[in-house]
Design an enzyme around this catalytic site. Structure first.
Site, mmCIF file in Angstrom:
data_model
loop_
_atom_site.group_PDB
_atom_site.id
_atom_site.type_symbol
_atom_site.label_atom_id
_atom_site.label_comp_id
_atom_site.label_asym_id
_atom_site.label_seq_id
_atom_site.Cartn_x
_atom_site.Cartn_y
_atom_site.Cartn_z
ATOM 1 N N ASP A 16 0.867 -1.192 0.201
ATOM 2 C CA ASP A 16 0.002 0.177 0.110
ATOM 3 C C ASP A 16 1.023 1.071 -0.061
ATOM 4 O OD1 ASP A 16 0.720 0.529 2.567
ATOM 5 O OD2 ASP A 16 -1.158 0.286 3.444
ATOM 6 N N HIS A 17 0.245 2.285 0.182
ATOM 7 C CA HIS A 17 1.070 3.804 0.172
ATOM 8 C C HIS A 17 2.059 3.670 1.294
ATOM 9 C CE1 HIS A 17 -2.505 4.042 2.507
ATOM 10 N NE2 HIS A 17 -1.815 4.946 3.286
ATOM 11 N N CYS A 73 2.915 -3.030 3.869
ATOM 12 C CA CYS A 73 2.183 -2.054 4.318
ATOM 13 C C CYS A 73 3.058 -1.177 5.545
ATOM 14 C CB CYS A 73 0.740 -2.474 4.654
ATOM 15 S SG CYS A 73 0.484 -3.276 6.158
ATOM 16 N N GLY A 74 2.405 -0.376 6.016
ATOM 17 C CA GLY A 74 2.994 0.534 7.007
ATOM 18 C C GLY A 74 3.744 -0.456 8.172
ATOM 19 N N THR A 75 2.697 -1.480 8.734
ATOM 20 C CA THR A 75 3.191 -2.315 9.771
ATOM 21 C C THR A 75 3.461 -3.609 9.292
ATOM 22 O OG1 THR A 75 0.971 -2.673 10.281
ATOM 23 C CG2 THR A 75 1.914 -1.085 11.344
ATOM 24 N N GLY A 76 2.594 -3.917 8.127
ATOM 25 C CA GLY A 76 2.913 -5.538 7.861
ATOM 26 C C GLY A 76 1.687 -6.067 8.129
ATOM 27 N N ILE A 77 0.872 -5.695 9.324
ATOM 28 C CA ILE A 77 -0.134 -6.453 9.909
ATOM 29 C C ILE A 77 -1.467 -6.669 9.135
ATOM 30 C CG2 ILE A 77 -1.763 -6.571 11.908
ATOM 31 C CD1 ILE A 77 0.564 -4.841 13.486
ATOM 32 N N GLY A 78 -1.922 -5.351 8.516
ATOM 33 C CA GLY A 78 -3.177 -5.449 7.861
ATOM 34 C C GLY A 78 -3.026 -6.225 6.790
ATOM 35 N N HIS A 106 9.497 -24.324 8.699
ATOM 36 C CA HIS A 106 8.555 -25.130 9.469
ATOM 37 C C HIS A 106 6.887 -24.905 8.851
ATOM 38 C CE1 HIS A 106 11.048 -25.716 13.381
ATOM 39 N NE2 HIS A 106 11.663 -25.890 12.229
ATOM 40 N N ARG A 140 7.503 -33.954 9.855
ATOM 41 C CA ARG A 140 6.290 -33.692 10.996
ATOM 42 C C ARG A 140 5.790 -32.323 10.560
ATOM 43 N NH1 ARG A 140 11.154 -32.190 12.991
ATOM 44 N NH2 ARG A 140 11.621 -30.407 14.507
ATOM 45 N N HIS A 141 6.486 -31.274 10.268
ATOM 46 C CA HIS A 141 6.117 -29.866 9.927
ATOM 47 C C HIS A 141 4.839 -30.090 8.498
ATOM 48 C CE1 HIS A 141 9.117 -28.376 12.579
ATOM 49 N NE2 HIS A 141 10.061 -28.914 11.608
HETATM 50 C C1 RB5 Z 1 -2.152 2.894 6.236
HETATM 51 O O1 RB5 Z 1 -2.094 3.989 6.906
HETATM 52 C C2 RB5 Z 1 -1.762 1.701 7.378
HETATM 53 O O2 RB5 Z 1 -2.931 1.417 8.171
HETATM 54 C C3 RB5 Z 1 -1.313 0.401 6.821
HETATM 55 O O3 RB5 Z 1 -0.286 0.750 6.214
HETATM 56 C C4 RB5 Z 1 -0.956 -0.814 7.597
HETATM 57 O O4 RB5 Z 1 -0.266 -0.398 8.580
HETATM 58 C C5 RB5 Z 1 -2.152 -1.493 8.080
HETATM 59 O O5 RB5 Z 1 -1.896 -2.584 8.832
#
Ligand code: RB5
Length: 153
Positions: A16-17, A73-78, A106, A140-141
């Site tokens: 993303d941006h 993305c910003g955090t990689g989480i979303g 694994h 096993r994995h």
């Molecule tokens: C975008 O502002 C931000 O929310 C996205 O890049 C990401 O960090 C979401 O998990």
């Protein structure tokens, strides 16, 4: 540079941006490794929704147009959460080399996720190299990964 296991590999990458700069840096590493790159965007600073990018990368991987995917993305989480909603995806959010290697050995991760606002370019590039050159160890994995995939049903 000779690295094991990347001959003829194709990687689809998207961000993303919040991670356009990191995407460009990782593409330089992939080019050095002679890996074919499919960049599904985004390409500017205009805000986009990370699930749309995750869907494009995931679709490419699960339908065999790429061997592996990288989502940013910003955090990689979303973007990792979104990618993992697509059947066949095992996306791993990794901000260190050890986790990246383990996610291949694994968990047979087929998508790597990272966040530009979390990690520097240098460590991120080392993670990409480690992830792409590590192989699933099976045994096993494999039983455990099969159980993960059975959860999709
Ligand atoms: C975008 O502002 C931000 O929310 C996205 O890049 C990401 O960090 C979401 O998990």
């Amino acid at each position: 540079m000779f690295l094991m296991g990347v001959a003829d590999m194709k990687v689809t990458i998207g961000s993303d941006h919040g991670a356009v700069n990191l995407k460009e840096e990782i593409k330089k590493v992939l080019t050095e490794m002679k890996i074919e790159i499919d960049d599904v965007g985004t390409f500017g600073n205009e805000a986009v929704d990370y699930p749309d990018i995750a869907e494009k990368v995931a679709d490419s991987v699960v339908n065999g147009r790429a061997d592996k995917g990288i989502v940013l993305c910003g955090t990689g989480i979303g973007i990792s959460i979104a990618a993992n909603k697509i059947k066949g995806v095992r996306a791993a959010l990794c901000h260190d080399v050890f986790s990246a290697k383990m996610s291949r050995e694994h968990n047979d991760a087929n998508i790597l996720a990272m966040g530009e606002r979390v990690i520097g370019v240098g460590p991120a590039c080392e993670i990409v190299k480690a992830w792409l050159t590590s192989e699933f160890t099976g045994d096993r994995h494999a039983r455990r990964v099969n159980k993960i995939m059975a959860l999709e049903k």
